[in-house]
Write a protein that holds these residues in place. Structure first.
Motif, PDB file in Angstrom:
ATOM      1  N   ASN A  26       0.556  -1.152  -0.021  1.00  0.00           N
ATOM      2  CA  ASN A  26      -0.182  -0.317   0.263  1.00  0.00           C
ATOM      3  C   ASN A  26       0.917   1.393  -0.101  1.00  0.00           C
ATOM      4  O   ASN A  26       0.420   2.271  -0.510  1.00  0.00           O
ATOM      5  CB  ASN A  26      -0.833  -0.043   1.274  1.00  0.00           C
ATOM      6  N   LYS A  44      -8.010  -6.468  -0.126  1.00  0.00           N
ATOM      7  CA  LYS A  44      -8.239  -5.180   0.080  1.00  0.00           C
ATOM      8  C   LYS A  44      -9.388  -4.813   1.089  1.00  0.00           C
ATOM      9  O   LYS A  44      -9.472  -4.288   2.121  1.00  0.00           O
ATOM     10  CB  LYS A  44      -8.478  -4.404  -1.102  1.00  0.00           C
ATOM     11  N   ASN A  45     -10.631  -5.800   0.491  1.00  0.00           N
ATOM     12  CA  ASN A  45     -11.922  -5.539   1.290  1.00  0.00           C
ATOM     13  C   ASN A  45     -12.409  -6.494   2.263  1.00  0.00           C
ATOM     14  O   ASN A  45     -13.538  -6.489   2.566  1.00  0.00           O
ATOM     15  CB  ASN A  45     -13.046  -5.097   0.121  1.00  0.00           C
ATOM     16  N   ALA A 208      -4.402  -1.204   4.228  1.00  0.00           N
ATOM     17  CA  ALA A 208      -4.951   0.021   4.866  1.00  0.00           C
ATOM     18  C   ALA A 208      -4.032   1.174   5.437  1.00  0.00           C
ATOM     19  O   ALA A 208      -4.364   2.248   5.809  1.00  0.00           O
ATOM     20  CB  ALA A 208      -6.206  -0.097   5.602  1.00  0.00           C
ATOM     21  N   GLU A 266     -10.202  -0.824  14.190  1.00  0.00           N
ATOM     22  CA  GLU A 266     -10.793  -0.481  13.114  1.00  0.00           C
ATOM     23  C   GLU A 266     -12.351  -0.933  13.188  1.00  0.00           C
ATOM     24  O   GLU A 266     -13.577  -0.247  12.700  1.00  0.00           O
ATOM     25  CB  GLU A 266     -10.351  -1.030  11.811  1.00  0.00           C
TER      26      GLU A 266
END
Length: 318
Positions: A26, A44-45, A208, A266
């Motif tokens: 990243n 990523k998700n 992230a 998070e």
């Protein structure tokens, strides 16, 4: 190639190595994981879904049949871990506000200090304790993940946590608990997920982040790890002495921060967006604390065992 063994040589390696790899990509190639399809979905998700699966698998390992000495030890150690972590986080938030002190926010303190590494506890309990000490892990498993952290933040007035959000966090754990206790084969099957999921949700969490954040969090992360080991380690030790446990040094084995705690900031920020401003820094601070506690906690347990027994456990007769 001995990739897995190499990763496992790093304290908290299954969590830390993929997280740092995700952060590396990243930082230097931020668009590489945004090409869409399965690549973006997985790398990523996927963190939230995989963390939910991880919680379900852990819930299946909590044995409802554990009782007696193991129950008392598990409850005592879980409570002292929670009270010390929540109290310290509350004090930081009360005096210095949501941004905290020395770079440490209340969410980072609570996420790291209320959580313990069950695998490391079990290993240390097996080396320095007996079966009832190891059995306490069935109760200690409750402090895995964001549930107790959310309760602590809400109770301290540091976050607005809707009741249904707490319910939503515990549902995967509860489903796993039911499945694991209803079917021993299901418990054994889901046990694989308590390890397998870790690197796969660690990578998107790292994706992230960037190295600028990690470098910034370095010193506060070390402080956070030392605080977790010293304060809750000695807290667990004194609880075991109060319970007149045969091996009180085992109580210090709760002075750790588990790899899954890195997901907590998070997860909490997703429930209360006002905490998003400190969640990224808290994530990397907790990641640093994982490494520090994995190194320092075994040393503390060994030291206390020698103090109590007057000799090294390795040299003692069975």
């Amino acid at each position: 190639m001995k990739i897995l063994k190499g990763i496992q040589k790093v304290p908290g390696g299954l969590m830390v190595v993929p997280l740092l790899l995700g952060a590396t990509i990243n930082t230097f190639f931020p668009d590489a994981l945004m090409i869409g399809g399965f690549t973006t979905a997985l790398f990523k998700n996927s963190a939230s879904a995989l963390i939910a699966l991880f919680l379900l698998c852990n819930g299946a390992q909590i044995d409802v049949k554990q009782a007696g000495s193991s129950l008392a030890k598990g409850v005592g150690l879980t409570l002292v871990k929670f009270i010390l972590g929540a109290g310290l986080g509350w004090a930081v938030g009360k005096v210095w506000g949501i941004n905290g002190v020395l770079g440490l926010s209340p969410i980072a303190v609570i996420a790291a200090v209320t959580n313990s590494n069950g695998g490391l506890y079990a290993a240390l309990a097996g080396q320095y304790g007996d079966a009832s000490d190891v059995g306490a892990i069935s109760i200690l498993s409750i402090n895995d993940g964001p549930f107790l952290t959310m309760i602590a933040l809400g109770a301290a007035g540091l976050a607005s946590i809707p009741f249904m959000s707490l319910v939503a966090c515990i549902v995967p754990i509860l489903i796993g608990f039911i499945l694991g206790n209803a079917d021993e084969d299901m418990k054994e099957f889901l046990a694989k997920g308590t390890v397998l999921c870790i690197p796969f949700f660690a990578f998107p969490l790292g994706a992230a982040l960037n190295f600028g954040q990690i470098i910034t969090a370095g010193v506060p992360g070390i402080i956070l790890g030392l605080v977790s080991t010293v304060i809750t380690g000695f807290g667990g030790f004194f609880v075991m002495k109060l319970l007149k446990a045969k091996n009180p040094a085992v109580g210090a084995a709760i002075g750790t921060t588990a790899g899954n705690a890195v997901a907590t900031p998070e997860a909490v920020a997703a429930v209360d967006p006002s905490l998003a401003v400190v969640a990224a820094a808290a994530t990397v601070q907790v990641a640093a604390a994982i490494i520090v506690t994995a190194i320092c906690c075994p040393l503390l347990v060994s030291y206390l065992d020698k103090k109590v027994n007057g000799t090294s456990r390795k040299n003692k007769e069975a």
